[in-house]
Design a protein around this motif. Sequence first.
Motif, PDB file in Angstrom:
ATOM      1  N   ASN A  49      54.153 113.758 -47.128  1.00 19.85           N
ATOM      2  CA  ASN A  49      53.492 115.047 -46.929  1.00 19.85           C
ATOM      3  C   ASN A  49      53.661 115.956 -48.133  1.00 19.85           C
ATOM      4  N   VAL A  50      54.865 115.963 -48.732  1.00 22.94           N
ATOM      5  CA  VAL A  50      55.118 116.793 -49.914  1.00 22.94           C
ATOM      6  C   VAL A  50      54.248 116.341 -51.085  1.00 22.94           C
ATOM      7  N   VAL A  51      54.252 115.047 -51.360  1.00 25.44           N
ATOM      8  CA  VAL A  51      53.481 114.538 -52.499  1.00 25.44           C
ATOM      9  C   VAL A  51      51.980 114.752 -52.272  1.00 25.44           C
ATOM     10  N   ASN A  52      51.504 114.501 -51.060  1.00 31.19           N
ATOM     11  CA  ASN A  52      50.084 114.703 -50.761  1.00 31.19           C
ATOM     12  C   ASN A  52      49.664 116.161 -50.927  1.00 31.19           C
ATOM     13  N   ALA A  53      50.593 117.099 -50.651  1.00 27.79           N
ATOM     14  CA  ALA A  53      50.269 118.519 -50.770  1.00 27.79           C
ATOM     15  C   ALA A  53      50.327 118.995 -52.212  1.00 27.79           C
ATOM     16  N   VAL A  54      51.350 118.563 -52.950  1.00 30.09           N
ATOM     17  CA  VAL A  54      51.611 119.141 -54.279  1.00 30.09           C
ATOM     18  C   VAL A  54      50.819 118.442 -55.382  1.00 30.09           C
ATOM     19  N   GLU A  55      50.742 117.129 -55.333  1.00 30.32           N
ATOM     20  CA  GLU A  55      50.136 116.389 -56.444  1.00 30.32           C
ATOM     21  C   GLU A  55      48.720 116.864 -56.780  1.00 30.32           C
ATOM     22  N   PRO A  56      47.821 117.044 -55.811  1.00 28.22           N
ATOM     23  CA  PRO A  56      46.467 117.489 -56.168  1.00 28.22           C
ATOM     24  C   PRO A  56      46.431 118.914 -56.713  1.00 28.22           C
ATOM     25  N   ALA A  57      47.419 119.728 -56.355  1.00 26.36           N
ATOM     26  CA  ALA A  57      47.406 121.139 -56.742  1.00 26.36           C
ATOM     27  C   ALA A  57      48.073 121.394 -58.084  1.00 26.36           C
ATOM     28  N   ALA A  58      48.914 120.471 -58.538  1.00 27.94           N
ATOM     29  CA  ALA A  58      49.749 120.711 -59.717  1.00 27.94           C
ATOM     30  C   ALA A  58      49.319 119.800 -60.865  1.00 27.94           C
ATOM     31  N   PRO A  59      48.409 120.260 -61.717  1.00 30.75           N
ATOM     32  CA  PRO A  59      47.890 119.403 -62.790  1.00 30.75           C
ATOM     33  C   PRO A  59      48.934 119.051 -63.837  1.00 30.75           C
ATOM     34  N   ASN A  60      50.017 119.857 -63.923  1.00 28.77           N
ATOM     35  CA  ASN A  60      51.053 119.603 -64.922  1.00 28.77           C
ATOM     36  C   ASN A  60      52.287 118.935 -64.333  1.00 28.77           C
ATOM     37  N   LEU A  61      52.147 118.318 -63.153  1.00 26.80           N
ATOM     38  CA  LEU A  61      53.271 117.618 -62.543  1.00 26.80           C
ATOM     39  C   LEU A  61      53.742 116.502 -63.474  1.00 26.80           C
ATOM     40  N   GLN A  62      55.034 116.549 -63.827  1.00 28.22           N
ATOM     41  CA  GLN A  62      55.585 115.586 -64.782  1.00 28.22           C
ATOM     42  C   GLN A  62      56.475 114.537 -64.126  1.00 28.22           C
ATOM     43  N   HIS A  63      57.173 114.925 -63.035  1.00 27.69           N
ATOM     44  CA  HIS A  63      58.198 114.014 -62.525  1.00 27.69           C
ATOM     45  C   HIS A  63      58.483 114.282 -61.053  1.00 27.69           C
ATOM     46  N   ILE A  64      58.778 113.207 -60.327  1.00 26.10           N
ATOM     47  CA  ILE A  64      59.254 113.302 -58.948  1.00 26.10           C
ATOM     48  C   ILE A  64      60.608 112.616 -58.882  1.00 26.10           C
ATOM     49  N   SER A  65      61.621 113.384 -58.528  1.00 25.15           N
ATOM     50  CA  SER A  65      62.991 112.881 -58.445  1.00 25.15           C
ATOM     51  C   SER A  65      63.331 112.620 -56.983  1.00 25.15           C
ATOM     52  N   LEU A  66      63.774 111.411 -56.669  1.00 25.92           N
ATOM     53  CA  LEU A  66      64.080 111.013 -55.298  1.00 25.92           C
ATOM     54  C   LEU A  66      65.585 110.823 -55.147  1.00 25.92           C
ATOM     55  N   MET A  67      66.172 111.481 -54.150  1.00 28.97           N
ATOM     56  CA  MET A  67      67.592 111.317 -53.877  1.00 28.97           C
ATOM     57  C   MET A  67      67.771 110.196 -52.863  1.00 28.97           C
ATOM     58  N   GLN A  68      68.575 109.212 -53.225  1.00 29.06           N
ATOM     59  CA  GLN A  68      68.839 108.087 -52.346  1.00 29.06           C
ATOM     60  C   GLN A  68      70.332 107.995 -52.026  1.00 29.06           C
ATOM     61  N   GLY A  69      70.868 106.799 -52.003  1.00 25.18           N
ATOM     62  CA  GLY A  69      72.269 106.580 -51.714  1.00 25.18           C
ATOM     63  C   GLY A  69      72.537 105.095 -51.595  1.00 25.18           C
ATOM     64  N   TYR A  70      73.753 104.754 -51.216  1.00 19.07           N
ATOM     65  CA  TYR A  70      74.145 103.346 -51.172  1.00 19.07           C
ATOM     66  C   TYR A  70      73.579 102.605 -49.958  1.00 19.07           C
ATOM     67  N   LYS A  71      72.839 103.314 -49.095  1.00 19.84           N
ATOM     68  CA  LYS A  71      72.125 102.603 -48.026  1.00 19.84           C
ATOM     69  C   LYS A  71      71.146 101.593 -48.630  1.00 19.84           C
ATOM     70  N   VAL A  72      70.671 101.873 -49.839  1.00 19.77           N
ATOM     71  CA  VAL A  72      69.794 100.916 -50.532  1.00 19.77           C
ATOM     72  C   VAL A  72      70.482  99.555 -50.644  1.00 19.77           C
ATOM     73  N   TYR A  73      71.812  99.572 -50.771  1.00 16.83           N
ATOM     74  CA  TYR A  73      72.580  98.339 -50.937  1.00 16.83           C
ATOM     75  C   TYR A  73      73.119  97.791 -49.606  1.00 16.83           C
ATOM     76  N   GLY A  74      72.811  98.477 -48.511  1.00 17.11           N
ATOM     77  CA  GLY A  74      73.321  98.039 -47.224  1.00 17.11           C
ATOM     78  C   GLY A  74      74.744  98.468 -46.963  1.00 17.11           C
ATOM     79  N   ALA A  75      75.218  99.487 -47.696  1.00 14.01           N
ATOM     80  CA  ALA A  75      76.609  99.912 -47.568  1.00 14.01           C
ATOM     81  C   ALA A  75      76.936 100.427 -46.178  1.00 14.01           C
ATOM     82  N   HIS A  76      75.925 100.940 -45.475  1.00 18.73           N
ATOM     83  CA  HIS A  76      76.133 101.493 -44.136  1.00 18.73           C
ATOM     84  C   HIS A  76      76.230 100.415 -43.070  1.00 18.73           C
ATOM     85  N   LEU A  77      75.857  99.192 -43.430  1.00 21.13           N
ATOM     86  CA  LEU A  77      75.812  98.105 -42.451  1.00 21.13           C
ATOM     87  C   LEU A  77      77.121  97.342 -42.349  1.00 21.13           C
ATOM     88  N   GLY A  78      77.907  97.362 -43.427  1.00 21.48           N
ATOM     89  CA  GLY A  78      79.157  96.627 -43.445  1.00 21.48           C
ATOM     90  C   GLY A  78      79.515  96.242 -44.867  1.00 21.48           C
TER      91      GLY A  78
END
Length: 356
Positions: A101-130
């Motif tokens: 929703n954020v990207v769909n709202a901002v991207e068309p309105a912001a012609p000078n958009l340079q970067h989107i920074s995404l905050m993740q974590g160690y769940k990407v590695y399955g750290a929460h599973l064991g």
Amino acid sequence: MKPNSVPSNKTALVIGANGVIGGNLIDYLLTLPEWNIIGVSRRGGQNSPRLRYISADLLNEEDTREKLGSLDEITHIFYAAYQDRPTWAELVAPNLAMLVNVVNAVEPAAPNLQHISLMQGYKVYGAHLGPFKTPARETDAYHMPPEFNIDQQQFLERRQPGKRWTWSALRPSVVCGFALGNPMNLAMVIAVYASISKELGLPLRFPGKPGAYHSLLEMTDSGLLARATVWAATDPGCANQAFNITNGDLFRWNELWPRIAAFFKLETAPPLPMSLETVMADKETLWDTMVEKYGLMNNSYKDVSSWPFGDFVFSWDYDFFADGSKARRFGFHDFIDTEKMFMDIFEDFRKRKVIP
């Protein structure tokens, strides 16, 4: 030019502005004169020079478009929002929808958009599973879904080709810093648990699983993470890359816990596995008494409680750390001593009258 702004070629849209990550990122951006900042959260915030807040329901596509769809000055989106849900599967739909929703709202309105920074974590590695492969590296294979962190990154990867903007993904360990009303704030868990233990005349017992007391861990300071986030968002060499961001040292609770106890002038006693969510559930009246007794900020018990998250972290009876060398190879060399980080945060809580 917007009111209360300064000449600038960078405007940050910080999504999740009141969390421990977003709030400390805003604090850091305010030290950099070339940035104007717009903070987005459901609660809003206090405007100041170069900073204004927008209250938006990011789960509502129409409200997001209405609130963010006219922000033509945005150059950088820093996405650090999070919606908690009871199960891993239930986390996917709301957390992916908010980013979309954020990207769909901002991207068309912001012609000078340079970067989107995404905050993740160690769940990407399955750290929460064991127990997971350590040290975890950015090149490690994904695990069996559901996992919203992965879905969010794949959304940006599919969206980015042919666009002027790039993306980066930051993968911190447990993030420690100041924030109120945050469901994932380990430093606040420890500080309030220690303060209540002291009020009751009790030693400070480690409440986690027996094996967790001896596991090898690492943390990520919120200030260090903020610096790394801006670095990755503004260094062209970091385009379309993921980075583990850590303090740079490792520790075990069995060594750090007595030092934390000493800060609060508490003795320790042998660890005793217990659910903080359960044993701290009836402490609201005691906390309210402590607020009055010690002249603390009038924070509700809910605002200073992150007990389920504490139970989660203290249940890790396996090693929990990642390889942070990729960020160093790409040019980010900051580090911080984890013990000092905790002591500085506890001291900050005292100065802010959050704890006695």
